[in-house]
Design a protein around this motif. Structure first.
Motif, PDB file in Angstrom:
ATOM      1  N   VAL A  63      -6.828   5.219  -3.629  1.00  0.00           N
ATOM      2  CA  VAL A  63      -6.898   5.796  -2.281  1.00  0.00           C
ATOM      3  C   VAL A  63      -7.698   7.096  -2.328  1.00  0.00           C
ATOM      4  O   VAL A  63      -7.325   8.047  -3.014  1.00  0.00           O
ATOM      5  CB  VAL A  63      -5.480   6.059  -1.727  1.00  0.00           C
ATOM      6  CG1 VAL A  63      -5.555   6.672  -0.336  1.00  0.00           C
ATOM      7  CG2 VAL A  63      -4.687   4.764  -1.698  1.00  0.00           C
ATOM      8  N   LEU A  80      -0.826  11.031   4.557  1.00  0.00           N
ATOM      9  CA  LEU A  80      -0.180   9.739   4.307  1.00  0.00           C
ATOM     10  C   LEU A  80      -0.169   9.571   2.786  1.00  0.00           C
ATOM     11  O   LEU A  80      -1.226   9.444   2.175  1.00  0.00           O
ATOM     12  CB  LEU A  80      -0.982   8.630   4.991  1.00  0.00           C
ATOM     13  CG  LEU A  80      -0.461   7.207   4.922  1.00  0.00           C
ATOM     14  CD1 LEU A  80       0.892   7.076   5.590  1.00  0.00           C
ATOM     15  CD2 LEU A  80      -1.453   6.258   5.592  1.00  0.00           C
ATOM     16  N   VAL A  81       1.017   9.613   2.205  1.00  0.00           N
ATOM     17  CA  VAL A  81       1.140   9.729   0.752  1.00  0.00           C
ATOM     18  C   VAL A  81       1.388   8.364   0.108  1.00  0.00           C
ATOM     19  O   VAL A  81       2.333   7.672   0.495  1.00  0.00           O
ATOM     20  CB  VAL A  81       2.331  10.646   0.386  1.00  0.00           C
ATOM     21  CG1 VAL A  81       2.432  10.845  -1.112  1.00  0.00           C
ATOM     22  CG2 VAL A  81       2.199  11.986   1.095  1.00  0.00           C
ATOM     23  N   PRO A  82       0.564   7.957  -0.874  1.00  0.00           N
ATOM     24  CA  PRO A  82       0.918   6.750  -1.631  1.00  0.00           C
ATOM     25  C   PRO A  82       2.247   6.975  -2.345  1.00  0.00           C
ATOM     26  O   PRO A  82       2.394   7.961  -3.073  1.00  0.00           O
ATOM     27  CB  PRO A  82      -0.235   6.605  -2.637  1.00  0.00           C
ATOM     28  CG  PRO A  82      -1.355   7.395  -2.062  1.00  0.00           C
ATOM     29  CD  PRO A  82      -0.710   8.532  -1.310  1.00  0.00           C
ATOM     30  N   HIS A  83       3.202   6.082  -2.119  1.00  0.00           N
ATOM     31  CA  HIS A  83       4.548   6.338  -2.638  1.00  0.00           C
ATOM     32  C   HIS A  83       4.934   5.370  -3.753  1.00  0.00           C
ATOM     33  O   HIS A  83       5.525   5.771  -4.745  1.00  0.00           O
ATOM     34  CB  HIS A  83       5.562   6.247  -1.493  1.00  0.00           C
ATOM     35  CG  HIS A  83       6.939   6.638  -1.885  1.00  0.00           C
ATOM     36  ND1 HIS A  83       7.284   7.940  -2.168  1.00  0.00           N
ATOM     37  CD2 HIS A  83       8.062   5.910  -2.066  1.00  0.00           C
ATOM     38  CE1 HIS A  83       8.554   7.990  -2.509  1.00  0.00           C
ATOM     39  NE2 HIS A  83       9.058   6.770  -2.453  1.00  0.00           N
ATOM     40  N   ARG A  84       4.616   4.095  -3.572  1.00  0.00           N
ATOM     41  CA  ARG A  84       5.063   3.122  -4.569  1.00  0.00           C
ATOM     42  C   ARG A  84       4.124   1.919  -4.550  1.00  0.00           C
ATOM     43  O   ARG A  84       3.785   1.400  -3.491  1.00  0.00           O
ATOM     44  CB  ARG A  84       6.480   2.667  -4.233  1.00  0.00           C
ATOM     45  CG  ARG A  84       7.057   1.671  -5.221  1.00  0.00           C
ATOM     46  CD  ARG A  84       8.523   1.482  -5.008  1.00  0.00           C
ATOM     47  NE  ARG A  84       8.856   1.214  -3.629  1.00  0.00           N
ATOM     48  CZ  ARG A  84      10.088   1.214  -3.142  1.00  0.00           C
ATOM     49  NH1 ARG A  84      11.092   1.492  -3.915  1.00  0.00           N
ATOM     50  NH2 ARG A  84      10.317   0.928  -1.880  1.00  0.00           N
ATOM     51  N   ARG A  93       3.610   6.665   2.793  1.00  0.00           N
ATOM     52  CA  ARG A  93       4.562   7.282   3.721  1.00  0.00           C
ATOM     53  C   ARG A  93       3.991   8.566   4.322  1.00  0.00           C
ATOM     54  O   ARG A  93       3.222   9.276   3.677  1.00  0.00           O
ATOM     55  CB  ARG A  93       5.871   7.619   3.002  1.00  0.00           C
ATOM     56  CG  ARG A  93       6.666   6.416   2.593  1.00  0.00           C
ATOM     57  CD  ARG A  93       7.973   6.858   1.984  1.00  0.00           C
ATOM     58  NE  ARG A  93       8.754   5.722   1.510  1.00  0.00           N
ATOM     59  CZ  ARG A  93       9.930   5.842   0.924  1.00  0.00           C
ATOM     60  NH1 ARG A  93      10.444   7.045   0.723  1.00  0.00           N
ATOM     61  NH2 ARG A  93      10.591   4.776   0.512  1.00  0.00           N
TER      62      ARG A  93
END
Lengths: 275, 174
Positions: A63, A80-84, A93
């Motif tokens: 990303v 918008l955070v890459p979480h999993r 999220r």
């Protein structure tokens, strides 16, 4: 006249529901996950041959940029955070409430791919490149030049405000503001998107309209897409026959300057949910 | 909660911060002091999880590892109680930023935070145990060896933190 329009709509619905599936270039899209705490928005970034089926996820490191804008009056873009990373999707999220409407976007880092001639032919059939690009590839193929491509993917999603709340004037238009992505499809206007009503979109490349380019609408309820070509201002208009999730998808191909260089492509998707 | 705990285990940067904090937590060797330090760590973690998500968080957490490593290696004040409190509180905050706990649900935060505290207490106790069992420990040779070990561990942490910070700061934006 009205009867003829009704018959055309019925025929379009019948074709969409009954058509066989087509394999297509791998699109990536952002889709919301329902449920969860109201202050957190969870999106899933998935990739598949044909929406809505996903066959692979994306590593968080791919990303390049991602963000959201909410219709809650706070006009700042939120991260918008890459979480999993899951096998079929990457979970992202953002800390915001979606009740007042949300627009999110993501851009992936460039990737390279090599395709066989058979796959290139299918790729072209499914992305409708301009005739001069088809001729250029035919010349390359005759000269035995393999297909090498560097592609970038850009995706957007618009989540409508809750049905009970009526957004203030200008809120939806602000959500739909272009983000200057390498390629993006944005809804036009300040009204809610609804099935069976005229909808307008614009295709932009780094903020500039892309004229004469093909864009396809794909519904989660039908494997057959609906194609439209952008006008001189990069705009498209359509009346979609039924609600649910629709994915707008397009691929912009650019021929290389010489046969040693790879083709450049930009994939763009926009996911909308129509009531 | 299990999701949060598993999420933490998949975050190398957060585990690196916990390792840095464990070096400090193991220093006093007294159970009461260690419990106070772990509580300070939990407070830092909770505060970090309430911050607004931002693109610089991972880079800041990695730079913190470098700072903590250098402090442990070079500065004796970091080995005094006030210094250790500051270090472990900042470590909790750095774990929250490094593991993206700013977008965790409450159950996930409880799971990740609980596991982080357990790992910190366990590794701190292990470090304290090693110190007590160090051959020749005492006012002479043992103290010198421990100082060398702390410096070596701190220097390694600083180097790894610098590497991770470089990778993290390569750039993600909104």
């Amino acid at each position: 006249m009205i009867a003829r329009a009704g018959i055309r709509r019925v025929l379009l619905i019948a074709a969409l529901l009954g058509a066989p599936a087509l394999a297509c270039a791998h699109d990536s899209w952002l889709a919301p996950r329902e449920g969860g705490p109201p202050e957190l928005l969870t999106l899933e970034l998935g990739t598949g041959e044909r929406f809505p089926a996903r066959d692979s996820g994306t590593p968080a490191a791919s990303v390049a940029r991602s963000g959201c804008r909410a219709g809650d009056g706070d006009r700042r873009p939120r991260l918008l955070v890459p979480h999993r990373a899951e096998p079929a999707f990457l979970e992202l999220r953002a800390r915001l409430e979606r009740a007042s409407g949300v627009a999110c976007w993501a851009a992936l880092k460039p990737q390279s791919v090599t395709l066989s001639d058979d796959l290139v032919a299918r790729y072209f059939a499914e992305t409708r490149p301009a005739p001069e690009l088809v001729r250029r590839r035919a010349a390359q193929r005759a000269a035995g030049v393999p297909w090498r491509e560097s592609y970038r993917k850009f995706m957007r999603v618009e989540l409508a405000p809750a049905p009970a709340s009526e957004p203030a004037a200008g809120v939806l238009a602000a959500l739909r503001a272009p983000q200057g992505l390498g390629l993006e499809i944005v809804p036009l206007g300040d009204a809610r998107l609804r099935a069976a009503e005229p909808l307008s979109f614009q295709l932009l490349r780094e903020g500039q309209p892309v004229a004469g380019h093909w864009v396809e609408w794909v519904s989660e309820r039908s494997p057959l897409g609906v194609w439209r070509q952008t006008d001189a201002q990069g705009r498209l208009s359509i009346t979609l026959p039924f609600g649910g999730r629709w994915l707008l998808r397009t691929v912009l191909l650019e021929a290389p300057a010489d046969d040693e260089a790879p083709w450049q492509s930009r994939f763009a998707t926009l996911l909308v949910q129509l009531p | 909660m299990l999701d949060g705990a598993l999420h933490l285990l998949r975050q190398p940067l957060a585990l690196l911060v916990i390792l840095a904090a464990a070096l400090a937590v193991g220093l006093p060797g007294r159970a009461s002091a260690m419990a106070a330090l772990v509580t300070a760590f939990a407070a830092g973690l909770w505060a970090g999880a309430r911050l607004e998500p931002a693109g610089w968080h991972a880079g800041a957490a990695a730079l913190y590892v470098t700072f903590a490593g250098l402090a442990l290696a070079l500065d004796r004040r970091a080995q005094a109680m006030p210094g250790m409190f500051a270090l472990v509180t900042a470590s909790g905050l750095a774990v929250a930023l490094g593991a993206n706990l700013t977008v965790a649900t409450w159950p996930e935060l409880a799971g990740a935070g609980g596991l982080a505290c357990l790992l910190l207490a366990g590794s701190g106790a292990a470090a304290a145990g090693l110190r007590r069992r160090w051959p020749g420990s005492g006012p002479g040779r043992g103290r010198g060896l421990r100082a060398v070990m702390a410096r070596v561990a701190g220097a390694w942490l600083a180097a790894i933190g610098l590497l991770v910070a470089t990778l993290a700061l390569q750039g993600r934006g909104v």
